[in-house]
Write an enzyme that holds these catalytic residues in place. Structure first.
Site, short mmCIF file in Angstrom:
data_model
loop_
_atom_site.label_atom_id
_atom_site.label_comp_id
_atom_site.label_asym_id
_atom_site.label_seq_id
_atom_site.Cartn_x
_atom_site.Cartn_y
_atom_site.Cartn_z
N GLU A 13 -11.70 12.91 7.00
CA GLU A 13 -11.18 11.77 6.24
C GLU A 13 -9.83 12.09 5.61
O GLU A 13 -9.04 11.18 5.35
CB GLU A 13 -12.19 11.35 5.17
CG GLU A 13 -13.51 10.81 5.71
CD GLU A 13 -13.42 9.39 6.26
OE1 GLU A 13 -12.30 8.87 6.41
OE2 GLU A 13 -14.49 8.82 6.55
N ASN B 99 -9.94 2.62 8.56
CA ASN B 99 -11.06 2.85 9.48
C ASN B 99 -10.61 3.51 10.78
O ASN B 99 -11.35 3.45 11.78
CB ASN B 99 -11.76 1.52 9.78
CG ASN B 99 -12.52 0.99 8.59
OD1 ASN B 99 -13.27 1.72 7.94
ND2 ASN B 99 -12.33 -0.28 8.28
N ARG C 99 -6.20 -3.02 4.67
CA ARG C 99 -7.21 -2.00 4.38
C ARG C 99 -7.95 -1.53 5.63
O ARG C 99 -8.46 -0.41 5.67
CB ARG C 99 -8.22 -2.54 3.35
CG ARG C 99 -9.26 -1.50 2.96
CD ARG C 99 -10.10 -1.94 1.77
NE ARG C 99 -11.09 -0.92 1.44
CZ ARG C 99 -11.80 -0.89 0.32
NH1 ARG C 99 -11.64 -1.84 -0.58
NH2 ARG C 99 -12.68 0.08 0.10
N HIS D 163 -13.15 5.22 12.99
CA HIS D 163 -14.47 4.83 12.54
C HIS D 163 -15.22 3.93 13.53
O HIS D 163 -16.44 3.95 13.57
CB HIS D 163 -14.39 4.13 11.18
CG HIS D 163 -14.11 5.06 10.04
ND1 HIS D 163 -12.97 5.85 10.00
CD2 HIS D 163 -14.81 5.34 8.91
CE1 HIS D 163 -12.99 6.56 8.88
NE2 HIS D 163 -14.08 6.27 8.20
N ARG E 202 -27.25 -8.95 -11.10
CA ARG E 202 -25.97 -9.48 -10.56
C ARG E 202 -24.75 -8.68 -11.01
O ARG E 202 -23.64 -9.19 -11.02
CB ARG E 202 -25.81 -10.96 -10.93
CG ARG E 202 -26.90 -11.85 -10.34
CD ARG E 202 -26.61 -13.33 -10.57
NE ARG E 202 -27.63 -14.15 -9.96
CZ ARG E 202 -28.73 -14.58 -10.59
NH1 ARG E 202 -28.92 -14.24 -11.86
NH2 ARG E 202 -29.61 -15.34 -9.98
N GLU F 217 -10.41 -6.01 2.46
CA GLU F 217 -10.18 -5.73 3.87
C GLU F 217 -9.83 -7.00 4.67
O GLU F 217 -10.35 -7.24 5.76
CB GLU F 217 -11.39 -5.03 4.49
CG GLU F 217 -11.02 -4.17 5.70
CD GLU F 217 -12.16 -3.26 6.13
OE1 GLU F 217 -12.81 -3.59 7.12
OE2 GLU F 217 -12.37 -2.22 5.48
N LYS G 221 -5.11 6.06 -0.41
CA LYS G 221 -6.16 5.04 -0.39
C LYS G 221 -5.97 4.04 -1.52
O LYS G 221 -6.18 2.84 -1.34
CB LYS G 221 -7.54 5.68 -0.48
CG LYS G 221 -8.64 4.65 -0.32
CD LYS G 221 -9.96 5.20 0.13
CE LYS G 221 -10.92 4.06 0.46
NZ LYS G 221 -12.25 4.54 0.89
N LYS H 107 -16.24 -0.07 -1.77
CA LYS H 107 -17.14 -0.45 -0.68
C LYS H 107 -18.52 0.13 -0.95
O LYS H 107 -18.66 1.33 -1.19
CB LYS H 107 -16.64 0.07 0.66
CG LYS H 107 -15.56 -0.76 1.31
CD LYS H 107 -15.30 -0.24 2.71
CE LYS H 107 -14.28 -1.07 3.46
NZ LYS H 107 -14.08 -0.55 4.83
N HIS I 106 -18.66 5.33 14.21
CA HIS I 106 -19.89 4.64 13.83
C HIS I 106 -20.80 4.45 15.03
O HIS I 106 -22.04 4.53 14.91
CB HIS I 106 -19.56 3.29 13.20
CG HIS I 106 -19.02 3.38 11.82
ND1 HIS I 106 -18.53 2.29 11.13
CD2 HIS I 106 -18.90 4.43 10.96
CE1 HIS I 106 -18.12 2.67 9.93
NE2 HIS I 106 -18.33 3.96 9.81
N HIS J 271 -21.10 11.99 9.18
CA HIS J 271 -20.12 10.90 9.29
C HIS J 271 -18.73 11.42 9.65
O HIS J 271 -18.06 10.89 10.53
CB HIS J 271 -20.07 10.12 7.97
CG HIS J 271 -19.01 9.08 7.92
ND1 HIS J 271 -19.01 7.97 8.73
CD2 HIS J 271 -17.89 8.98 7.16
CE1 HIS J 271 -17.94 7.22 8.48
NE2 HIS J 271 -17.24 7.82 7.52
#
Length: 376
Positions: free
Chosen positions: A193, A253, A249, A256, A129, A245, A235, A151, A260, A273
Site C-alpha cells: 500500500e 485502488n 479517490r 485492488h 445511527r 469516491e 491519501k 471507508k 480483490h 490483502h
C-alpha cells in the site's frame, strides 16, 4: 521484526472535511499515552474493539490510557483474520454495546489492522445511527491506508468490502512501535500500500521507496516514519478532494481490482490483502503497458520493487478450466464496475492514474501472462 532504536518525533497530518476534519498522529509511544486522546468528546464509556492476536500485545496499554478519561472501558475481542470480516463477527460488537447500555456518546476504539478498523468503523456508523470512533491501527498496512479516509465495510462471499458505509473517525493514532510486533509477511503486505502511492501520484516517493526498501523491511523507525507520513499525506490530499469516491479517490485502488479477485477466488485469508494488491499492481501495470499507457521499462521497475518488498508478482490460478474467466467473473463484483463493465485503475504515464475499461480479450491475455509469469 526488530526495529532500529532511532527516535521519530510525533507529527500530524490533517484530513480536511470541514467540521468533520481530524488529525492523523504519527509517532512512537502514542498508544499508551493518555494525552493522545485528550481532544476526544466527553463520554462515560469507551469500547475497545480488537482481536485475539493484538489484544495480548497492546490491549492493556490502551485500556490503561483510556481509563484516565473514561469511567468504563469495555473490550470486544474478535477472531483474527479476513475470513471473520462478516455479519456474524460484526454482531459481536453490537452485542457488547447493547449489553452494556452504551449510548450515542460512547467512543469506539479500533485497535488492530484493517479488518478490525473496517468492522469497528462500520459498527460505529450503524450503532444508534452513528457514534464516535477512533482508529488505532497496529499494522503497517492499516496505518498507511485502511485507517485513513472513512471507508468501513464487511465482506460478502461474493465480493470484498461490498457492504459498508463512509464514516470518518475522530482521530487516527499511528504508533510506529506496533510495527515491531509484526511478522515479516505482514510488513511486506503493508509495503504494497505504500508502493502504490508512487505510480499513481508521486514518482519521487517511488524513488525514495526503492532506495529505502531494505530499511523499511528491517523496521528502521526513521524510514517507517517518513513512509507512513508521506503515504498519509497523499491519501489525505486525495480523500479530502473526493470523500465518497465519485472520481479522484478511485485511483487509490490501483492494484485492488485484480487483488480483490485474488482474495475472493482463493478464499479470504489465503493471501493477505497487501499480497493481493502487490500482485494486482503488477497485473494492472501490465494491462497499462498493453494499452500503450506506459512502457515495458516502467512495468519491469515496478515489478522489481514489488518483488524486493517480499510480495508475490505471479498471479495464482483460480480455476484450472478457465482461469481468466474466473478472474473476470470476480472482478465484475467490484465497486468500480458500472453496468457489468469492469473499470480498472491504470497508470497513464508514471505518476498519473486513470480509471477506465479495457477489452475483455486483452484483460484475458494479461491475466494469462501474469499467472504464467510471462509478464516478468
Amino acid at each position: 521484526m526488530a526495529p532500529s532504536s532511532a527516535f521519530a518525533p510525533a507529527t500530524q497530518v490533517p484530513i480536511a472535511f470541514g467540521d468533520r476534519s481530524y488529525p492523523i498522529t504519527i509517532g512512537q509511544n502514542l498508544l499508551a499515552d493518555p494525552t493522545t486522546y485528550a481532544d476526544l468528546p466527553s463520554a462515560a464509556a469507551a469500547v475497545v474493539v480488537t482481536n485475539t492476536t493484538v489484544d495480548p500485545l497492546c490491549g492493556d496499554r490502551l485500556r490503561a490510557a483510556l481509563a484516565v478519561r473514561f469511567r468504563s472501558v469495555h473490550t470486544v475481542v474478535l477472531p483474527d483474520g479476513e475470513a471473520h470480516k462478516d455479519w456474524a463477527t460484526l454482531n459481536r460488537i453490537f452485542d457488547v454495546l447493547l449489553e452494556n447500555g452504551c449510548d450515542r456518546k460512547t467512543v469506539l476504539f479500533a485497535l488492530g489492522g484493517g479488518v478490525v478498523g473496517d468492522m469497528t468503523g462500520f459498527a460505529a456508523a450503524s450503532y444508534m445511527r452513528g457514534v464516535p470512533f477512533v482508529q488505532v491501527p497496529t499494522t503497517l498496512l492499516a496505518q498507511v491506508d485502511s485507517s485513513v479516509g472513512g471507508k468501513t465495510a464487511i465482506n460478502h462471499p461474493l465480493g470484498k468490502n461490498m457492504i459498508g458505509a463512509f464514516y470518518q473517525p475522530r482521530l487516527v493514532v499511528c504508533d510506529l512501535g506496533t510495527i515491531a510486533t509484526l511478522p515479516p509477511r505482514e510488513v511486506s503486505a503493508g509495503l504494497a500500500e505504500i508502493i502504490k502511492y508512487g505510480p499513481i501520484h508521486d514518482m519521487a516517493f517511488l524513488g525514495w521507496i526503492e532506495e529505502h526498501i531494505d530499511a523499511l523491511r528491517a523496521g528502521d523507525v526513521a524510514a517507517l516514519a517518513h513512509a507512513v507520513r508521506r503515504s498519509c499525506e497523499i491519501k489525505a490530499e486525495v480523500v479530502g478532494a473526493d470523500e465518497r469516491e465519485a472520481g479522484l479517490r478511485a485511483i487509490l485502488n490501483f492494484g485492488h481490482t485484480f487483488g480483490h479477485a485474488i482474495e475472493a477466488g482463493l478464499g479470504y485469508g489465503a493471501w493477505l490483502h497487501g499480497e493481493g494488491v502487490g500482485c494486482g499492481m503488477v497485473m494492472a501495470a501490465t494491462l497499462s503497458q498493453r494499452l500503450g499507457l506506459v512502457d515495458a521499462a516502467f512495468v519491469a521497475r515496478l515489478t522489481a520493487l514489488v518483488r524486493r518488498a517480499g510480495l508475490p508478482v505471479v498471479g495464482p490460478v483460480l480455476d484450472t478450466a478457465d482461469n481468466a474467466g474466473r478472474y473476470l467473473q470476480l472482478m465484475r463484483v467490484d465497486k468500480k464496475s458500472e453496468g457489468g463493465e469492469i473499470r480498472f485503475v491504470l497508470i497513464d504515464g508514471p505518476g498519473r492514474a486513470v480509471v477506465r475499461a479495457a477489452p475483455d480479450a486483452l484483460v484475458r491475455t494479461v491475466i494469462d501472462a501474469c499467472c504464467r509469469g510471462d509478464a516478468i
